[in-house]
Design a protein around this motif. Structure first.
Motif, PDB file in Angstrom:
ATOM      1  N   ARG A  19      31.502  31.155 -18.306  1.00  0.00           N
ATOM      2  CA  ARG A  19      31.142  29.781 -18.672  1.00  0.00           C
ATOM      3  C   ARG A  19      30.005  29.235 -17.776  1.00  0.00           C
ATOM      4  NH1 ARG A  19      34.910  27.000 -21.850  1.00  0.00           N
ATOM      5  NH2 ARG A  19      34.956  25.190 -20.510  1.00  0.00           N
ATOM      6  N   GLY A  40      38.841  33.658  -9.572  1.00  0.00           N
ATOM      7  CA  GLY A  40      40.267  33.517  -9.300  1.00  0.00           C
ATOM      8  C   GLY A  40      41.026  34.580 -10.054  1.00  0.00           C
ATOM      9  N   ARG A  41      41.183  34.361 -11.373  1.00  0.00           N
ATOM     10  CA  ARG A  41      41.950  35.317 -12.187  1.00  0.00           C
ATOM     11  C   ARG A  41      41.079  36.215 -13.041  1.00  0.00           C
ATOM     12  NH1 ARG A  41      46.484  31.105 -14.342  1.00  0.00           N
ATOM     13  NH2 ARG A  41      47.543  30.834 -12.366  1.00  0.00           N
ATOM     14  N   SER A  42      39.816  35.813 -13.275  1.00  0.00           N
ATOM     15  CA  SER A  42      38.989  36.522 -14.269  1.00  0.00           C
ATOM     16  C   SER A  42      38.248  37.722 -13.671  1.00  0.00           C
ATOM     17  CB  SER A  42      37.987  35.535 -14.891  1.00  0.00           C
ATOM     18  OG  SER A  42      38.669  34.459 -15.471  1.00  0.00           O
ATOM     19  N   ASP A  66      42.185  32.675  -4.337  1.00  0.00           N
ATOM     20  CA  ASP A  66      42.882  31.551  -4.965  1.00  0.00           C
ATOM     21  C   ASP A  66      42.493  30.291  -4.204  1.00  0.00           C
ATOM     22  OD1 ASP A  66      44.550  29.607  -5.908  1.00  0.00           O
ATOM     23  OD2 ASP A  66      46.411  30.738  -5.620  1.00  0.00           O
ATOM     24  N   LEU A  67      41.767  29.431  -4.864  1.00  0.00           N
ATOM     25  CA  LEU A  67      41.255  28.229  -4.191  1.00  0.00           C
ATOM     26  C   LEU A  67      42.356  27.208  -3.908  1.00  0.00           C
ATOM     27  CD1 LEU A  67      37.853  27.722  -6.056  1.00  0.00           C
ATOM     28  CD2 LEU A  67      38.279  28.887  -3.893  1.00  0.00           C
ATOM     29  N   ASN A  93      31.579  25.205  -7.953  1.00  0.00           N
ATOM     30  CA  ASN A  93      31.653  25.020  -9.406  1.00  0.00           C
ATOM     31  C   ASN A  93      33.090  25.088  -9.926  1.00  0.00           C
ATOM     32  OD1 ASN A  93      30.704  25.467 -12.379  1.00  0.00           O
ATOM     33  ND2 ASN A  93      31.863  27.327 -11.885  1.00  0.00           N
ATOM     34  N   ASP A 143      31.322  15.599 -12.647  1.00  0.00           N
ATOM     35  CA  ASP A 143      31.576  15.265 -14.051  1.00  0.00           C
ATOM     36  C   ASP A 143      30.963  13.892 -14.296  1.00  0.00           C
ATOM     37  OD1 ASP A 143      33.035  14.155 -16.422  1.00  0.00           O
ATOM     38  OD2 ASP A 143      34.147  16.029 -16.265  1.00  0.00           O
ATOM     39  N   TYR A 156      42.368  14.895 -12.183  1.00  0.00           N
ATOM     40  CA  TYR A 156      41.053  15.553 -12.248  1.00  0.00           C
ATOM     41  C   TYR A 156      39.952  14.563 -11.883  1.00  0.00           C
ATOM     42  CZ  TYR A 156      36.785  17.333 -14.476  1.00  0.00           C
ATOM     43  OH  TYR A 156      35.489  17.721 -14.722  1.00  0.00           O
ATOM     44  N   LYS A 160      37.242  14.498  -8.681  1.00  0.00           N
ATOM     45  CA  LYS A 160      35.779  14.574  -8.831  1.00  0.00           C
ATOM     46  C   LYS A 160      35.086  13.348  -8.232  1.00  0.00           C
ATOM     47  CE  LYS A 160      35.275  18.500 -11.172  1.00  0.00           C
ATOM     48  NZ  LYS A 160      34.459  19.633 -10.712  1.00  0.00           N
ATOM     49  N   GLY A 186      27.796  16.617 -18.595  1.00  0.00           N
ATOM     50  CA  GLY A 186      28.386  15.868 -19.702  1.00  0.00           C
ATOM     51  C   GLY A 186      29.075  16.830 -20.645  1.00  0.00           C
ATOM     52  N   ILE A 188      29.359  19.860 -22.404  1.00  0.00           N
ATOM     53  CA  ILE A 188      28.680  21.163 -22.294  1.00  0.00           C
ATOM     54  C   ILE A 188      29.444  22.236 -23.068  1.00  0.00           C
ATOM     55  CG2 ILE A 188      27.785  22.932 -20.725  1.00  0.00           C
ATOM     56  CD1 ILE A 188      26.352  20.255 -20.358  1.00  0.00           C
ATOM     57  N   LEU A 189      30.674  22.518 -22.641  1.00  0.00           N
ATOM     58  CA  LEU A 189      31.470  23.565 -23.297  1.00  0.00           C
ATOM     59  C   LEU A 189      32.833  23.011 -23.665  1.00  0.00           C
ATOM     60  CD1 LEU A 189      30.809  26.699 -21.026  1.00  0.00           C
ATOM     61  CD2 LEU A 189      29.901  26.267 -23.318  1.00  0.00           C
TER      62      LEU A 189
HETATM   63  N1  LIG Z   1      32.733  22.347 -19.524  1.00  0.00           N
HETATM   64  C1  LIG Z   1      32.177  21.148 -19.526  1.00  0.00           C
HETATM   65  O1  LIG Z   1      31.665  20.667 -20.563  1.00  0.00           O
HETATM   66  C2  LIG Z   1      32.179  20.313 -18.272  1.00  0.00           C
HETATM   67  C3  LIG Z   1      32.035  18.925 -18.361  1.00  0.00           C
HETATM   68  C4  LIG Z   1      32.053  18.166 -17.205  1.00  0.00           C
HETATM   69  C5  LIG Z   1      32.192  18.782 -15.973  1.00  0.00           C
HETATM   70  N2  LIG Z   1      32.328  20.135 -15.895  1.00  0.00           N
HETATM   71  C6  LIG Z   1      32.465  20.760 -14.568  1.00  0.00           C
HETATM   72  O2  LIG Z   1      31.612  21.900 -14.498  1.00  0.00           O
HETATM   73  C7  LIG Z   1      32.250  22.961 -13.745  1.00  0.00           C
HETATM   74  C8  LIG Z   1      32.311  24.211 -14.606  1.00  0.00           C
HETATM   75  O3  LIG Z   1      32.936  23.893 -15.843  1.00  0.00           O
HETATM   76  P1  LIG Z   1      33.636  25.017 -16.744  1.00  0.00           P
HETATM   77  O4  LIG Z   1      34.117  24.334 -17.967  1.00  0.00           O
HETATM   78  O5  LIG Z   1      32.749  26.205 -16.828  1.00  0.00           O
HETATM   79  O6  LIG Z   1      34.883  25.339 -15.773  1.00  0.00           O
HETATM   80  P2  LIG Z   1      36.252  26.078 -16.125  1.00  0.00           P
HETATM   81  O7  LIG Z   1      35.972  27.179 -17.063  1.00  0.00           O
HETATM   82  O8  LIG Z   1      37.283  25.065 -16.497  1.00  0.00           O
HETATM   83  O9  LIG Z   1      36.653  26.616 -14.665  1.00  0.00           O
HETATM   84  C9  LIG Z   1      35.744  27.352 -13.878  1.00  0.00           C
HETATM   85  C10 LIG Z   1      36.482  28.361 -13.045  1.00  0.00           C
HETATM   86  O10 LIG Z   1      37.284  27.732 -12.041  1.00  0.00           O
HETATM   87  C11 LIG Z   1      38.082  28.770 -11.519  1.00  0.00           C
HETATM   88  N3  LIG Z   1      39.337  28.296 -10.927  1.00  0.00           N
HETATM   89  C12 LIG Z   1      40.184  27.351 -11.377  1.00  0.00           C
HETATM   90  N4  LIG Z   1      41.265  27.302 -10.563  1.00  0.00           N
HETATM   91  C13 LIG Z   1      41.086  28.234  -9.591  1.00  0.00           C
HETATM   92  C14 LIG Z   1      41.845  28.670  -8.462  1.00  0.00           C
HETATM   93  N5  LIG Z   1      43.034  28.143  -8.158  1.00  0.00           N
HETATM   94  N6  LIG Z   1      41.343  29.655  -7.701  1.00  0.00           N
HETATM   95  C15 LIG Z   1      40.161  30.229  -7.995  1.00  0.00           C
HETATM   96  N7  LIG Z   1      39.383  29.848  -9.038  1.00  0.00           N
HETATM   97  C16 LIG Z   1      39.849  28.872  -9.819  1.00  0.00           C
HETATM   98  C17 LIG Z   1      38.408  29.701 -12.671  1.00  0.00           C
HETATM   99  O11 LIG Z   1      38.115  31.024 -12.260  1.00  0.00           O
HETATM  100  P3  LIG Z   1      38.897  32.292 -12.888  1.00  0.00           P
HETATM  101  O12 LIG Z   1      38.688  32.208 -14.367  1.00  0.00           O
HETATM  102  O13 LIG Z   1      38.266  33.449 -12.230  1.00  0.00           O
HETATM  103  O14 LIG Z   1      40.353  32.096 -12.495  1.00  0.00           O
HETATM  104  C18 LIG Z   1      37.475  29.218 -13.790  1.00  0.00           C
HETATM  105  O15 LIG Z   1      36.843  30.261 -14.480  1.00  0.00           O
HETATM  106  C19 LIG Z   1      33.614  22.419 -13.344  1.00  0.00           C
HETATM  107  O16 LIG Z   1      33.544  21.927 -12.031  1.00  0.00           O
HETATM  108  C20 LIG Z   1      33.873  21.296 -14.327  1.00  0.00           C
HETATM  109  O17 LIG Z   1      34.724  20.289 -13.809  1.00  0.00           O
HETATM  110  C21 LIG Z   1      32.335  20.912 -17.016  1.00  0.00           C
END
Ligand SMILES: NC(=O)c1ccc[n+]([C@@H]2O[C@H](COP(=O)([O-])OP(=O)(O)OC[C@H]3O[C@@H](n4cnc5c(N)ncnc54)[C@H](OP(=O)(O)O)[C@@H]3O)[C@@H](O)[C@H]2O)c1
Length: 244
Positions: A19, A40-42, A66-67, A93, A143, A156, A160, A186, A188-189
């Motif tokens: 992502r 972490g897990r991936s 593990d964060l 991130n 965010d 959450y 943030k 904003g 994104i995914l």
């Molecule tokens: N997606 C959006 O549209 C959006 C919107 C606003 C803000 N954001 C921010 O942008 C950033 C990236 O977004 P995203 O949607 O790509 O994130 P995501 O897929 O929800 O999470 C990113 C990664 O965080 C890791 N993670 C979570 N808990 C963990 C733990 N305990 N230990 C280690 N790793 C951990 C996971 O890694 P593993 O898979 O390896 O476990 C996961 O792949 C985030 O900070 C999110 O808050 C995203």
């Protein structure tokens, strides 16, 4: 490509396997950084992203952690330095994102958000500032909702908001050696395995009338890394959503 290449800057990207984190890792590798890709897990996806970076001539090594475990987080930057010989950039991130409001949310969920989304970035920032040699740069991913007070994702959102304040406080304390900035994405995914339809619906309310993509976030990260007179800033990469 050896990991310890003198002259090649090293970036640690948390949650870099997939992502948005994957996009940031690949963009930084393309810009010449060696990538310490945290996951972490991936594990399988981390290996796949690492292989793609190396195939394109980059350098990458994956690091599990593990964060939610503060002691393990303390060890992450020393592990990166042991393998690469240096660290220059930290991208916080990784994050968790679960529903909870203030009245009903369970405290365990609150503590998990606090640990992964605020304490882990803080421990990494502190560890980075203690060990970086010369100039360093930290970017926290926030965010666009940090300017709002909606409580459907209360734990959450508060984590943030606190990370946004920490960004500014650290920018002041860590200057002049380390710059600290943030990007607030904003739409994104989509969440987890959900389809993108609901994002398209929500995008109608965004001032620019469209959703963004991970490349927008990576672009903002690169801008902040390259522009060495900027610190304590938050770039809202959200089509203007934080304005409404
Ligand atoms: N997606 C959006 O549209 C959006 C919107 C606003 C803000 N954001 C921010 O942008 C950033 C990236 O977004 P995203 O949607 O790509 O994130 P995501 O897929 O929800 O999470 C990113 C990664 O965080 C890791 N993670 C979570 N808990 C963990 C733990 N305990 N230990 C280690 N790793 C951990 C996971 O890694 P593993 O898979 O390896 O476990 C996961 O792949 C985030 O900070 C999110 O808050 C995203």
């Amino acid at each position: 490509m050896t990991l310890k290449s003198p002259g090649r800057k090293v970036a640690l990207v948390t949650g870099g396997a997939k992502r948005i984190g994957k996009e940031i890792s690949c963009a930084l590798a393309k810009a010449g950084y060696a990538i310490a890709l945290h996951y972490g897990r991936s594990r399988a996806q981390a290996q796949e992203t690492s292989r793609a970076i190396c195939k394109n001539g980059g350098a990458c090594m994956i690091f599990a952690c593990d964060l939610g475990q503060a002691r393990a987080v303390e060890e992450l930057i020393p592990r990166v330095i042991q393998e690469f010989g240096r660290i220059d950039t930290l991208i916080n991130n990784a994050s968790i994102f679960e529903k909870s409001n203030l009245a009903q949310g369970d405290f365990g969920l609150w503590e998990r958000h606090w640990a992964v989304n605020l304490s882990a970035p803080y421990i990494l920032m502190r560890s980075f500032a203690q060990r970086v040699v010369g100039q360093g740069s930290i970017i926290n991913i926030l965010d666009r909702h940090i300017v709002r007070n909606k409580t459907s994702y209360a734990a959450y959102l508060l984590s943030k908001k606190a990370l946004a304040e920490l960004t500014k406080m650290a920018a002041l304390e860590f200057a002049p050696r380390v710059r600290v900035n943030a990007v607030a994405p904003g739409l994104i995914l989509p969440l987890g395995s959900q389809k993108t339809d609901y994002l398209d619906r929500l995008a109608r309310h965004v001032p620019l009338r469209r959703k963004g993509n991970p490349a927008h976030i990576a672009h903002a990260v690169l801008f902040l890394l390259e522009n060495d007179y900027v610190t304590g800033q938050v770039i809202f990469e959200d089509g203007g959503e934080h304005l409404i």
